[in-house]
Design a protein around this motif. Structure first.
Motif, PDB file in Angstrom:
ATOM      1  N   GLY A   1       0.800  -1.221   0.000  1.00 15.14           N
ATOM      2  CA  GLY A   1       0.000   0.000   0.000  1.00 15.14           C
ATOM      3  C   GLY A   1       0.831   1.268   0.000  1.00 15.14           C
ATOM      4  O   GLY A   1       0.301   2.369   0.170  1.00 15.14           O
ATOM      5  N   GLU A   2       2.163   1.139  -0.192  1.00 15.46           N
ATOM      6  CA  GLU A   2       3.067   2.310  -0.201  1.00 15.46           C
ATOM      7  C   GLU A   2       3.175   2.812  -1.645  1.00 15.46           C
ATOM      8  O   GLU A   2       4.166   2.569  -2.346  1.00 15.46           O
ATOM      9  CB  GLU A   2       4.437   1.909   0.358  1.00 15.46           C
ATOM     10  CG  GLU A   2       4.345   1.420   1.801  1.00 15.46           C
ATOM     11  CD  GLU A   2       5.568   0.597   2.223  1.00 15.46           C
ATOM     12  OE1 GLU A   2       6.391   0.267   1.340  1.00 15.46           O
ATOM     13  OE2 GLU A   2       5.685   0.282   3.415  1.00 15.46           O
ATOM     14  N   ILE A   3       2.142   3.550  -2.081  1.00 10.35           N
ATOM     15  CA  ILE A   3       2.003   3.887  -3.497  1.00 10.35           C
ATOM     16  C   ILE A   3       3.076   4.857  -3.975  1.00 10.35           C
ATOM     17  O   ILE A   3       3.652   4.682  -5.056  1.00 10.35           O
ATOM     18  CB  ILE A   3       0.597   4.465  -3.780  1.00 10.35           C
ATOM     19  CG1 ILE A   3      -0.499   3.483  -3.288  1.00 10.35           C
ATOM     20  CG2 ILE A   3       0.422   4.755  -5.273  1.00 10.35           C
ATOM     21  CD1 ILE A   3      -0.411   2.116  -3.914  1.00 10.35           C
ATOM     22  N   ASP A   4       3.380   5.899  -3.194  1.00  8.51           N
ATOM     23  CA  ASP A   4       4.384   6.888  -3.615  1.00  8.51           C
ATOM     24  C   ASP A   4       5.752   6.241  -3.797  1.00  8.51           C
ATOM     25  O   ASP A   4       6.472   6.533  -4.764  1.00  8.51           O
ATOM     26  CB  ASP A   4       4.478   8.023  -2.590  1.00  8.51           C
ATOM     27  CG  ASP A   4       3.251   8.927  -2.638  1.00  8.51           C
ATOM     28  OD1 ASP A   4       2.667   9.042  -3.746  1.00  8.51           O
ATOM     29  OD2 ASP A   4       2.874   9.497  -1.599  1.00  8.51           O
ATOM     30  N   GLN A   5       6.118   5.362  -2.852  1.00  7.51           N
ATOM     31  CA  GLN A   5       7.417   4.677  -2.960  1.00  7.51           C
ATOM     32  C   GLN A   5       7.448   3.758  -4.197  1.00  7.51           C
ATOM     33  O   GLN A   5       8.477   3.648  -4.872  1.00  7.51           O
ATOM     34  CB  GLN A   5       7.704   3.852  -1.698  1.00  7.51           C
ATOM     35  CG  GLN A   5       7.937   4.699  -0.455  1.00  7.51           C
ATOM     36  CD  GLN A   5       6.666   4.897   0.347  1.00  7.51           C
ATOM     37  OE1 GLN A   5       5.584   5.093  -0.229  1.00  7.51           O
ATOM     38  NE2 GLN A   5       6.798   4.865   1.667  1.00  7.51           N
ATOM     39  N   ALA A   6       6.305   3.109  -4.472  1.00  3.10           N
ATOM     40  CA  ALA A   6       6.222   2.220  -5.642  1.00  3.10           C
ATOM     41  C   ALA A   6       6.419   3.025  -6.925  1.00  3.10           C
ATOM     42  O   ALA A   6       7.176   2.621  -7.819  1.00  3.10           O
ATOM     43  CB  ALA A   6       4.871   1.506  -5.669  1.00  3.10           C
ATOM     44  N   ILE A   7       5.741   4.218  -7.005  1.00  2.00           N
ATOM     45  CA  ILE A   7       5.875   5.072  -8.197  1.00  2.00           C
ATOM     46  C   ILE A   7       7.332   5.490  -8.382  1.00  2.00           C
ATOM     47  O   ILE A   7       7.873   5.468  -9.496  1.00  2.00           O
ATOM     48  CB  ILE A   7       4.962   6.319  -8.084  1.00  2.00           C
ATOM     49  CG1 ILE A   7       3.483   5.892  -8.191  1.00  2.00           C
ATOM     50  CG2 ILE A   7       5.305   7.364  -9.149  1.00  2.00           C
ATOM     51  CD1 ILE A   7       2.499   6.997  -7.889  1.00  2.00           C
ATOM     52  N   GLU A   8       7.989   5.844  -7.278  1.00  2.00           N
ATOM     53  CA  GLU A   8       9.393   6.275  -7.347  1.00  2.00           C
ATOM     54  C   GLU A   8      10.287   5.151  -7.890  1.00  2.00           C
ATOM     55  O   GLU A   8      11.130   5.368  -8.763  1.00  2.00           O
ATOM     56  CB  GLU A   8       9.865   6.686  -5.948  1.00  2.00           C
ATOM     57  CG  GLU A   8      11.266   7.287  -5.944  1.00  2.00           C
ATOM     58  CD  GLU A   8      11.714   7.680  -4.539  1.00  2.00           C
ATOM     59  OE1 GLU A   8      12.913   7.949  -4.377  1.00  2.00           O
ATOM     60  OE2 GLU A   8      10.865   7.708  -3.601  1.00  2.00           O
ATOM     61  N   CYS A   9      10.072   3.901  -7.405  1.00  5.53           N
ATOM     62  CA  CYS A   9      10.866   2.750  -7.876  1.00  5.53           C
ATOM     63  C   CYS A   9      10.627   2.478  -9.358  1.00  5.53           C
ATOM     64  O   CYS A   9      11.572   2.243 -10.122  1.00  5.53           O
ATOM     65  CB  CYS A   9      10.520   1.502  -7.061  1.00  5.53           C
ATOM     66  SG  CYS A   9      11.167   1.543  -5.384  1.00  5.53           S
ATOM     67  N   TYR A  10       9.339   2.510  -9.754  1.00  7.50           N
ATOM     68  CA  TYR A  10       9.012   2.230 -11.157  1.00  7.50           C
ATOM     69  C   TYR A  10       9.607   3.299 -12.082  1.00  7.50           C
ATOM     70  O   TYR A  10      10.100   3.000 -13.168  1.00  7.50           O
ATOM     71  CB  TYR A  10       7.499   2.162 -11.365  1.00  7.50           C
ATOM     72  CG  TYR A  10       6.826   0.953 -10.739  1.00  7.50           C
ATOM     73  CD1 TYR A  10       7.453  -0.302 -10.787  1.00  7.50           C
ATOM     74  CD2 TYR A  10       5.593   1.050 -10.102  1.00  7.50           C
ATOM     75  CE1 TYR A  10       6.846  -1.411 -10.228  1.00  7.50           C
ATOM     76  CE2 TYR A  10       4.982  -0.060  -9.541  1.00  7.50           C
ATOM     77  CZ  TYR A  10       5.617  -1.284  -9.607  1.00  7.50           C
ATOM     78  OH  TYR A  10       5.028  -2.395  -9.061  1.00  7.50           O
ATOM     79  N   THR A  11       9.570   4.566 -11.641  1.00  8.40           N
ATOM     80  CA  THR A  11      10.119   5.658 -12.468  1.00  8.40           C
ATOM     81  C   THR A  11      11.622   5.469 -12.680  1.00  8.40           C
ATOM     82  O   THR A  11      12.132   5.613 -13.795  1.00  8.40           O
ATOM     83  CB  THR A  11       9.843   7.023 -11.808  1.00  8.40           C
ATOM     84  OG1 THR A  11       8.423   7.173 -11.625  1.00  8.40           O
ATOM     85  CG2 THR A  11      10.352   8.174 -12.664  1.00  8.40           C
ATOM     86  N   LYS A  12      12.331   5.123 -11.605  1.00  4.22           N
ATOM     87  CA  LYS A  12      13.775   4.860 -11.727  1.00  4.22           C
ATOM     88  C   LYS A  12      14.042   3.663 -12.635  1.00  4.22           C
ATOM     89  O   LYS A  12      14.979   3.663 -13.438  1.00  4.22           O
ATOM     90  CB  LYS A  12      14.377   4.590 -10.345  1.00  4.22           C
ATOM     91  CG  LYS A  12      14.489   5.834  -9.477  1.00  4.22           C
ATOM     92  CD  LYS A  12      15.073   5.475  -8.111  1.00  4.22           C
ATOM     93  CE  LYS A  12      15.164   6.706  -7.207  1.00  4.22           C
ATOM     94  NZ  LYS A  12      15.662   6.317  -5.855  1.00  4.22           N
ATOM     95  N   ALA A  13      13.200   2.631 -12.499  1.00  2.00           N
ATOM     96  CA  ALA A  13      13.373   1.418 -13.310  1.00  2.00           C
ATOM     97  C   ALA A  13      13.175   1.721 -14.794  1.00  2.00           C
ATOM     98  O   ALA A  13      13.914   1.205 -15.651  1.00  2.00           O
ATOM     99  CB  ALA A  13      12.390   0.335 -12.862  1.00  2.00           C
ATOM    100  N   ILE A  14      12.188   2.580 -15.100  1.00  2.00           N
ATOM    101  CA  ILE A  14      11.924   2.953 -16.510  1.00  2.00           C
ATOM    102  C   ILE A  14      13.149   3.641 -17.104  1.00  2.00           C
ATOM    103  O   ILE A  14      13.559   3.367 -18.230  1.00  2.00           O
ATOM    104  CB  ILE A  14      10.673   3.857 -16.608  1.00  2.00           C
ATOM    105  CG1 ILE A  14       9.403   3.037 -16.341  1.00  2.00           C
ATOM    106  CG2 ILE A  14      10.587   4.540 -17.969  1.00  2.00           C
ATOM    107  CD1 ILE A  14       8.170   3.858 -16.080  1.00  2.00           C
TER     108      ILE A  14
END
Length: 906
Positions: free
Chosen positions: A18-31
């Motif tokens: 449920g840690e949505i902001d952290q998930a978005i940050e990880c996905y953005t770096k991964a992209i």
């Protein structure tokens, strides 16, 4: 370096927590870190799911902008009904907003269309299941419904409707009917549903029980389903289907579960032989790395630790003993192939040592002085290793007491002991040191068994054992193991068994095994190719269902065509070897070129090409890379004489060579590519490679255009490409896409005259392509000049090719015609050339230049070219030189049209 996979996995964990902001940050770096487009697409979808989640958490009912943003996000994710509700609320709050009203209208129309399609598909799906599960419907109607369901499952919408309409449960009902046609329909439908989708069927154990059924068709269909599931989970299927879920989580646990389930299958007594074969096939296909440059071979290590003993258990099964695992004729060979591929996939000595230790420990554990059944299981497992990773098998054969055990089992009174021991001796005498041991210890024993036994299975194996020992010297005429004439007698007996239709296929297979060894002797080769019934019998067996025969057939054909590697004998080295009393190999008198050519003709007459074409289509687990290489060698030997290439094409050889040129060992691919080049060089491409297949030929031919290949391979590849480039623009574009142009240009200035000519002829056809013309138009290059210089060479064929290329270039590009003014002297020589073809091409260039630019035309007419044109044009009509005369007259007519000259008035 940032690892995008690790970042994606971290993002998945944050999302689940449920840690949505952290998930978005990880996905953005991964992209940002990811270079793989397919992997990027997955990460983008995961991030979209996060944004949607975030919007759904943060949105306020009165915040119109946030509502509309959520509507757009929902539409992108295909959730049209939810998007419609959001834009409906937006339109209620701002009824005059045109954007909201247009979106509302568009989404409404899309939803109506989707509902229409859905209801239609829903009713079709339900109707099909009703027919299939009905006891009253006739067979034909059920078959039609089953086929419709399979087709529907291959479409995104149809697959989703089947899933939503309780399809999995209904498909399981079909499987539980126990009827073969119903099970097949269900399995094939599931394959369509799982292709490109995270597995909708998670019950791996259930799939294993289905694949383990005693029905070959069901086992194969379930194997295909397993493959679809595995590729979807692992990402090996790179095609885009639009079926992936919004969030793709780590599937490594699922993949390990599948591997463990398959490993459990191969050692289970509840599995049929067909199911065991397919489980082994799936492991062979999916465990070892496809590319050795890939550093991750963890699946192989996992399989060795968890399943190597189970694979050895399969190899050790003795069908004649009670309580054995169910197997087909192919099972043990497939297991040996898997053993070999696992060993080849290891990267360092400690890993190989661990592999050998497991095998050593397993075989030692089976030796028991009080239990003969355990002993023959151990020896049979060792036979499996000797047919797979040879190095491991040979080391274990060398262990103290192992060879003695084989010889002792031959002396046993039990026929099953003799059977297993003789096979082990056959596989164990691959190396000369082993053969020498057996020759001194076991030949008399094998001869005794051969004479005394009445069991045909043992008799033929004993004969093959003698055949292999008799051929231990290979094709070295001075290293014959047996007395003069003995090998011919053994071969005659093998041919007699081979032609006996009353014997079963497996027994006759051993006759071919014997010939595979004995045909290293040239006398045996000659006798065999003179025996047409024996050859035809072998070719028919090669087409049979028992594909374990392929390696032996391929060996026999390689021997008969002498297409194995031969060391070059240097006279000086021979003298040196004799002086130092070293052994010098001797060539058999019947291994000279004229004898080989005669054997090739006999094989072609007996129908070898049709047999090879069938062999190439065999399952990849049986048709190993080594076997493919041998088939490629045979094809190359058969294509040596241009006269025979038409026969090869007519019997499907061109088609059969393509897969051999694409997959296999590096050497095998080169041999097959060379054979393709020989065919493409002199055959009509549309006949040799009909349909779209012709485009597959180009890459193998281009692979021969590098300095590591010999001159003959370069030459024939260039001739083949010349032939293909003459067909159409699509083929020329394909040649350019394979980056062949720079290589062809290099060969145009090769020292070897024929290679230079072939490359220039190829370029002559390629200049029809706009892309090639553009290369000649580029500023600052000497390509046009180099072509002109080739026109000055002494070789007339080279001049014809170079002048032809220039004629087409100047016709297509007027700028190139203008550039040609730099070399008027060479152009004049071409127009006066003794060879009519060269002269004609020179005169066509002059016409192109006259047509290109008036100033240039004036310059040409003011030069000596006018006198040359007049001289040629005044010649009497002559069919041999008419093309040149007509071209000269056309040039003068053009000059008159431009007003540069006037007609002569008498």
């Amino acid at each position: 370096m940032v690892n995008p996979v690790q970042l994606k996995d971290e993002g998945n964990k944050h999302f689940q927590a449920g840690e949505i902001d952290q998930a978005i940050e990880c996905y953005t770096k991964a992209i940002k870190a990811c270079k793989d487009k397919k992997a990027q697409a997955v990460i983008y979808r995961n991030r979209s799911a996060c944004f949607l989640k975030k919007v759904s958490i943060d949105v306020d009912a009165s915040d119109i902008k946030a509502l509309y943003r959520r509507c757009q996000a929902l539409e992108k994710l295909g959730k049209l009904d939810m998007a419609f509700k959001d834009v409906q609320r937006c339109a209620t709050l701002e009824p005059k907003n045109k954007t909201f009203l247009e979106t509302l209208r568009r989404l409404g129309a899309e939803i109506q269309q989707k509902l229409k399609t859905t209801f239609s598909t829903d009713s079709r799906v339900q109707n099909m299941f009703d027919i299939l599960l009905s006891e009253e419907e006739d067979k034909e109607k059920k078959e039609k419904a089953a086929n419709n369901l399979i087709v529907l499952a291959r479409e995104d919408a149809g697959s989703e409707r089947i899933f939503q309409n309780n399809g999995i449960a209904l498909l399981m009902q079909l499987i539980e009917t126990g009827k073969v046609e119903m099970i097949l329909a269900a399995i094939r439908t599931l394959s369509g549903m799982c292709t490109g989708h995270r597995a909708r069927v998670s019950d791996g154990g259930r799939l294993c029980s289905i694949m383990g059924m005693d029905n070959e068709e069901i086992a194969l269909a379930t194997c295909n389903l397993f493959q679809c599931v595995y590729e979807s989970l692992s990402g090996a299927d790179s095609r885009i289907y639009g079926k992936e879920e919004a969030l793709v989580l780590d599937s490594s646990k699922d993949l390990k579960t599948i591997l463990l389930a398959l490993l459990e299958m191969i050692g289970s007594k509840n599995v049929s032989g067909y199911g065991r074969d397919q489980a082994l096939n799936l492991l062979t296909k999916n465990v070892p790395r496809k590319n050795k440059k890939d550093s991750d071979h963890s699946k192989s290590l996992f399989t060795i630790d968890n399943g190597l003993r189970k694979i050895l258990k399969v190899c050790g099964q003795v069908p004649d003993l009670p309580d054995q695992l169910a197997m087909t004729d192919n099972t043990q060979l497939i297991a040996s192939v898997l053993l070999n591929k696992l060993y080849d996939d290891l990267r360092c000595d400690p890993e190989r040592d661990n592999y050998r230790d497991i095998c050593d420990e397993y075989i030692k554990s089976k030796f028991d002085p009080n239990d003969m059944d355990r002993n023959i299981h151990a020896i049979n497992a060792l036979s499996g290793l000797l047919q797979g990773p040879f190095d491991v098998g040979n080391i274990l054969v060398g262990r103290q007491g192992v060879m003695e055990m084989m010889v002792a089992l031959c002396a046993s009174e039990r026929e099953v002991d003799q059977l297993v021991a003789i096979e082990a001796i056959i596989h164990g005498s691959t190396k000369m040191s082993r053969a020498s041991f057996i020759i001194s210890n076991g030949v008399s024993l094998l001869k005794d068994i051969y004479k005394k036994t009445k069991n045909e299975k043992i008799k033929i194996r004993a004969l093959v054992g003698l055949c292999k020992l008799g051929s231990a010297g290979g094709d070295d005429y001075s290293m014959r193991q047996f007395a003069e004439g003995s090998t011919e007698k053994l071969a005659k007996q093998c041919r007699k068994w081979l032609c006996n239709p009353s014997l079963d296929v497996r027994t006759r297979k051993w006759a071919i095994e014997g010939l595979a060894y004995l045909t290293s002797d040239a006398d045996v080769k000659d006798d065999f190719v003179e025996d047409e019934p024996a050859m035809r019998a072998m070719f028919e067996l090669a087409k049979s269902r028992d594909k374990t025969i392929l390696y032996a057939v391929a060996c026999t054909l390689v021997n008969c065509t002498n297409s194995y590697d031969k060391k070059e004998i240097i006279p000086e080295m021979v003298q040196l070897a004799k002086f130092s009393k070293q052994h010098v190999p001797e060539q058999h008198p019947k291994d000279k070129k004229d004898f080989i050519q005669r054997r090739v003709k006999r094989l072609l007459k007996a129908g070898v090409i049709s047999a090879l074409a069938v062999m190439v289509k065999a399952d990849s687990s049986i048709l190993t890379d080594q076997t493919k290489e041998m088939l490629a060698r045979v094809f190359l030997a058969l294509a040596e004489d241009p006269v025979d290439r038409g026969t090869i094409v007519a019997q499907g050889g061109g088609k059969a060579l393509i897969p051999l040129a694409i997959e296999g060992t590096d050497l095998g691919k080169i041999k097959a590519s060379h054979a393709l080049a020989k065919i493409a060089a002199i055959s009509k491409p549309e006949i040799a490679f009909p349909g779209e297949r012709v485009y597959e030929v180009i890459r193998p031919l281009v692979s021969l255009l590098n300095t590591e290949r010999d001159g003959l391979q370069n030459f024939e590849a260039l001739r083949g490409l010349t032939n293909l480039a003459a067909m159409n623009e699509k083929l020329r574009v394909k040649i350019l896409k394979e980056k062949a142009l720079p290589e062809i240009e290099n060969y145009m200035f090769e020292e070897h005259d024929q290679i230079r000519q072939a490359a220039t002829e190829c370029m002559c056809n390629l200049v029809c392509s706009k892309e090639v013309q553009d290369r000649y138009l580029e500023d600052g290059n000497d390509k046009l000049k180099l072509l002109v210089l080739l026109c000055s060479e002494d070789d007339e064929d080279l001049q014809i090719a170079a002048a032809g290329a220039l004629a087409m270039l100047t016709a297509a590009q007027k700028k190139l015609s203008v550039k040609m003014t730099k070399w008027l002297e060479i152009l004049q020589r071409l127009c006066l050339h003794d060879n009519p073809q060269v002269q004609h091409r020179g005169l066509v260039m002059v016409f192109n230049m006259l047509d290109a630019d008036e100033e240039l035309a004036k310059k040409l007419i003011e030069s000596e070219l006018l006198e040359i044109l007049t001289y040629v044009a005044k010649k009497e009509d002559n069919p041999k030189i008419q093309a040149g005369i007509d071209a000269a007259r056309a040039c003068l007519s053009k000059a008159m049209d431009l007003g540069l000259i006037k007609p002569f008035k008498q």
